[in-house]
Scaffold this motif. Sequence first.
Motif, PDB file in Angstrom:
ATOM      1  N   ASN A   5       0.827  -1.193   0.000  1.00 55.24           N
ATOM      2  CA  ASN A   5       0.000   0.000   0.000  1.00 55.24           C
ATOM      3  C   ASN A   5       0.870   1.256   0.000  1.00 55.24           C
ATOM      4  N   ALA A   6       1.932   1.246   0.815  1.00 56.65           N
ATOM      5  CA  ALA A   6       2.838   2.395   0.873  1.00 56.65           C
ATOM      6  C   ALA A   6       3.556   2.596  -0.464  1.00 56.65           C
ATOM      7  N   LEU A   7       3.944   1.501  -1.107  1.00 53.40           N
ATOM      8  CA  LEU A   7       4.605   1.608  -2.398  1.00 53.40           C
ATOM      9  C   LEU A   7       3.667   2.210  -3.447  1.00 53.40           C
ATOM     10  N   GLN A   8       2.419   1.779  -3.434  1.00 48.60           N
ATOM     11  CA  GLN A   8       1.464   2.328  -4.387  1.00 48.60           C
ATOM     12  C   GLN A   8       1.205   3.809  -4.126  1.00 48.60           C
ATOM     13  N   ARG A   9       1.152   4.199  -2.883  1.00 51.54           N
ATOM     14  CA  ARG A   9       0.966   5.620  -2.560  1.00 51.54           C
ATOM     15  C   ARG A   9       2.120   6.440  -3.100  1.00 51.54           C
ATOM     16  N   ARG A  10       3.333   5.880  -3.040  1.00 51.98           N
ATOM     17  CA  ARG A  10       4.508   6.627  -3.502  1.00 51.98           C
ATOM     18  C   ARG A  10       4.416   6.925  -4.996  1.00 51.98           C
ATOM     19  N   VAL A  11       4.010   5.944  -5.787  1.00 55.54           N
ATOM     20  CA  VAL A  11       3.967   6.167  -7.229  1.00 55.54           C
ATOM     21  C   VAL A  11       2.746   6.986  -7.623  1.00 55.54           C
ATOM     22  N   ARG A  12       1.691   6.924  -6.818  1.00 57.55           N
ATOM     23  CA  ARG A  12       0.482   7.656  -7.161  1.00 57.55           C
ATOM     24  C   ARG A  12       0.514   9.111  -6.726  1.00 57.55           C
ATOM     25  N   THR A  13       1.583   9.517  -6.042  1.00 54.75           N
ATOM     26  CA  THR A  13       1.678  10.920  -5.666  1.00 54.75           C
ATOM     27  C   THR A  13       1.727  11.828  -6.887  1.00 54.75           C
TER      28      THR A  13
ATOM     29  N   ASP B 255      -7.926  18.251 -15.852  1.00 52.81           N
ATOM     30  CA  ASP B 255      -7.483  19.638 -15.756  1.00 52.81           C
ATOM     31  C   ASP B 255      -6.010  19.799 -16.120  1.00 52.81           C
ATOM     32  N   SER B 256      -5.227  18.736 -15.942  1.00 55.22           N
ATOM     33  CA  SER B 256      -3.791  18.824 -16.236  1.00 55.22           C
ATOM     34  C   SER B 256      -3.453  18.457 -17.676  1.00 55.22           C
ATOM     35  N   ALA B 257      -4.402  17.875 -18.392  1.00 53.98           N
ATOM     36  CA  ALA B 257      -4.096  17.302 -19.708  1.00 53.98           C
ATOM     37  C   ALA B 257      -3.553  18.335 -20.684  1.00 53.98           C
ATOM     38  N   ALA B 258      -4.170  19.516 -20.739  1.00 49.33           N
ATOM     39  CA  ALA B 258      -3.747  20.517 -21.721  1.00 49.33           C
ATOM     40  C   ALA B 258      -2.329  20.993 -21.459  1.00 49.33           C
ATOM     41  N   GLU B 259      -1.999  21.282 -20.194  1.00 44.71           N
ATOM     42  CA  GLU B 259      -0.656  21.794 -19.893  1.00 44.71           C
ATOM     43  C   GLU B 259       0.405  20.716 -20.106  1.00 44.71           C
ATOM     44  N   ILE B 260       0.100  19.469 -19.765  1.00 44.32           N
ATOM     45  CA  ILE B 260       1.062  18.382 -19.978  1.00 44.32           C
ATOM     46  C   ILE B 260       1.421  18.270 -21.455  1.00 44.32           C
ATOM     47  N   ARG B 261       0.427  18.366 -22.304  1.00 46.90           N
ATOM     48  CA  ARG B 261       0.689  18.250 -23.742  1.00 46.90           C
ATOM     49  C   ARG B 261       1.351  19.490 -24.297  1.00 46.90           C
ATOM     50  N   SER B 262       0.978  20.641 -23.786  1.00 51.35           N
ATOM     51  CA  SER B 262       1.592  21.874 -24.266  1.00 51.35           C
ATOM     52  C   SER B 262       3.070  21.934 -23.901  1.00 51.35           C
ATOM     53  N   ASN B 263       3.411  21.470 -22.688  1.00 52.71           N
ATOM     54  CA  ASN B 263       4.809  21.497 -22.228  1.00 52.71           C
ATOM     55  C   ASN B 263       5.569  20.231 -22.593  1.00 52.71           C
ATOM     56  N   THR B 264       4.917  19.314 -23.302  1.00 56.31           N
ATOM     57  CA  THR B 264       5.504  18.007 -23.651  1.00 56.31           C
ATOM     58  C   THR B 264       6.151  17.353 -22.433  1.00 56.31           C
ATOM     59  N   THR B 265       5.382  17.263 -21.354  1.00 57.31           N
ATOM     60  CA  THR B 265       5.884  16.738 -20.083  1.00 57.31           C
ATOM     61  C   THR B 265       5.735  15.234 -19.997  1.00 57.31           C
ATOM     62  N   GLN B 266       5.068  14.600 -20.961  1.00 53.59           N
ATOM     63  CA  GLN B 266       4.752  13.187 -20.829  1.00 53.59           C
ATOM     64  C   GLN B 266       5.995  12.331 -20.614  1.00 53.59           C
ATOM     65  N   GLY B 267       7.072  12.600 -21.368  1.00 56.92           N
ATOM     66  CA  GLY B 267       8.266  11.771 -21.278  1.00 56.92           C
ATOM     67  C   GLY B 267       8.878  11.772 -19.890  1.00 56.92           C
ATOM     68  N   ALA B 268       9.010  12.957 -19.275  1.00 60.02           N
ATOM     69  CA  ALA B 268       9.606  13.042 -17.938  1.00 60.02           C
ATOM     70  C   ALA B 268       8.753  12.319 -16.906  1.00 60.02           C
ATOM     71  N   LEU B 269       7.437  12.491 -16.987  1.00 57.06           N
ATOM     72  CA  LEU B 269       6.553  11.833 -16.027  1.00 57.06           C
ATOM     73  C   LEU B 269       6.575  10.322 -16.199  1.00 57.06           C
ATOM     74  N   LEU B 270       6.573   9.860 -17.454  1.00 55.66           N
ATOM     75  CA  LEU B 270       6.581   8.422 -17.690  1.00 55.66           C
ATOM     76  C   LEU B 270       7.911   7.789 -17.282  1.00 55.66           C
ATOM     77  N   ASP B 271       9.027   8.510 -17.462  1.00 60.48           N
ATOM     78  CA  ASP B 271      10.323   7.983 -17.018  1.00 60.48           C
ATOM     79  C   ASP B 271      10.339   7.807 -15.497  1.00 60.48           C
ATOM     80  N   GLU B 272       9.825   8.784 -14.777  1.00 59.83           N
ATOM     81  CA  GLU B 272       9.786   8.680 -13.313  1.00 59.83           C
ATOM     82  C   GLU B 272       8.844   7.556 -12.897  1.00 59.83           C
ATOM     83  N   HIS B 273       7.730   7.414 -13.595  1.00 58.75           N
ATOM     84  CA  HIS B 273       6.795   6.333 -13.290  1.00 58.75           C
ATOM     85  C   HIS B 273       7.442   4.976 -13.515  1.00 58.75           C
TER      86      HIS B 273
END
Length: 639
Positions: free
Chosen positions: A255-263, A272-290
């Motif tokens: 449970n603690a491990l799942q909480r860590r990745v879901r932060t 609400d975050s979808a537009a800014e993520i795509r505009s800033n092309t943030t997907q790669g950084a977030l997916l690498d951390e995930h």
Amino acid sequence: MSEKTIKGPVPGPRAPLGPPPARVAAGPDDGDDITGGMETAYWAVHDGASAKAGVREILAQLPRIVRQVGALAWRADRRGTVVVAVLQLASAAMNAFGLVASVAVLHTLFSSGPTPDKVRAALPELALVVVLLSLRAALETAVAVAESRLTPKIRTALEVEFYRLVAHVRLEAVDDARWHDDIHRANDRGLYFARQIVGQIVALAAALLDLIGMAGVLAVLHPLLILMLPLSVLPVGAAAVRAARERFHSYMRWNALQRRVRTFSWILLDQDSAAEIRSNTTQGALLDEHRRLTERIATEDTRLGVRAAWIHLVGRTAGGIGTGITYAALCAMLIGGWIPLAVGAGAVLAIQSSHRSLTTVVNMAHMVYEHALWVGDLLAVEARCRGLLPRTGGAQAPETVEEIRLDGVRFTYPDQDTPALDGVSLTLRAGETVAFVGVNGSGKSTCSKLIAGLYDPTAGTVSWNGTDARGLDPVSLQRQVAMVLQDPVHYPFTALANITVSRGSITDADPRAAHAAATASGADTVIAHLPGTWRALLSKRFAGGQELSAGQWAKVAVARGLLQAGARPPARRADRQHGPQGGARRLPGRTPRRPPPRADHRPHLPPSRLRGPVRPDLRLRRGEDHRVRHPPGTDGETG
């Protein structure tokens, strides 16, 4: 024109910020444990508690827990509680009688004589075994049915009482940050496990009764056999305790491990975050951390699984050794002629049944112990709510309010050292329009809630027509106040219910009054364009539900307030921009009147959170514009 300038200390210069490092971790330093930097969530404070508690502690708490849950069941349905208890006892008795009858069958079959004759002689005992086992199955079904009727009643009684208490506590309790954790923990976990724990206690009681029944059967078969029961079941029990603790520990860790990745992973799913993520092309950084975190979680999962497998093996080995010793002792008793073969076979059946019952007892005891902590939280919150309910009784608030006066009012929020209001005095008279003006955090909303009777002052008095508000009935006082907030509540009901709720109903309406309030606020044009008009559901959670804009919700909220206040027409329609003298609309049966000016009084609440007296009751003439000049760099906000 009256103007006032508020002076305050000027902050000193700040040290310049240096450049950041070339590389830094995106979150807390993981180290060897990627959950080390996580705060314990309110809904996880009791996770794994049974894995940390000793066997003695769990056994010592079980009687109290059973009494506590039994009291809840008794209050919810006395007859149902008695039925469940009686049926459970009868089921356990049928199990014991069935084992005794089985021994009788074996005794007949193992006796001397031709086999056909022995089988025919055993038929009555076999029929009795079948009857007893059928009765047991019927009783177990009856227990399940009775439990399915009792459990929802307990949950309903607890939930109704919980929401009744939470909805009526004084507002200052709701403003306590810790309060939200407590009530959400009680709501999310306490109510859920209150439903689960009933079935768990029934299962625990059934296993205990079966274990006691098997011990009684062994004692009847031969007194020495009762001494073999601990020899057989204790290793199994120890292995079951170890496995249960490891299972709870593994769950807590996962449970603690799942909480860590879901932060942060929720951002990838957030609308609400979808537009800014795509505009800033943030997907790669977030997916690498995930990916980095999930790979570490996979490694941890493997380690936990291997450890659980080894513990299971050790437990099975210990149980096997104990069973082997028991069977060796049985063989010795058979060889020595202490017990007949049929009794030995019955003892084997009883010991095997005891193993299953003991494993169930261990597992259920751990679950009941941990889940009872959540139920205890729920009951503690309910007890706390009872101590936070508003006062009852007192005189009824006046129907016609001529004057509301604050005299030396001080108010401090719970767990705060600095008062939000300190020494505030002002007078509001009938017919005046008053605006509180000040910077953020200066106490405008707090002062308004004190006037509305939502708070009692820590010191000083708030009086209505000369009567201290603390001597008035709070409900009657609050019904005299129509409050429209900047961020109104979006009730997930029909458009009509969103207006009539201010009169205490979401189903019944006074059609003329509701229509007048909607027309006066401008909500009539909003509702007219909705599919279904008054019946339109204002929530996208429903099929065909509608979502309003912030401005449209504001009009609905104003209509709600106007309905509570009697649908008096406002100075201006909410959807139009008019000068201070225009825009009033005539309501049916009402004579149009000249709208009041924007504010008769505009008392300024300084940044010092209203320390020191503020006296806006200076016989100011209605219609004068008493503006406040704010200090440079402050953000004047009108409440």
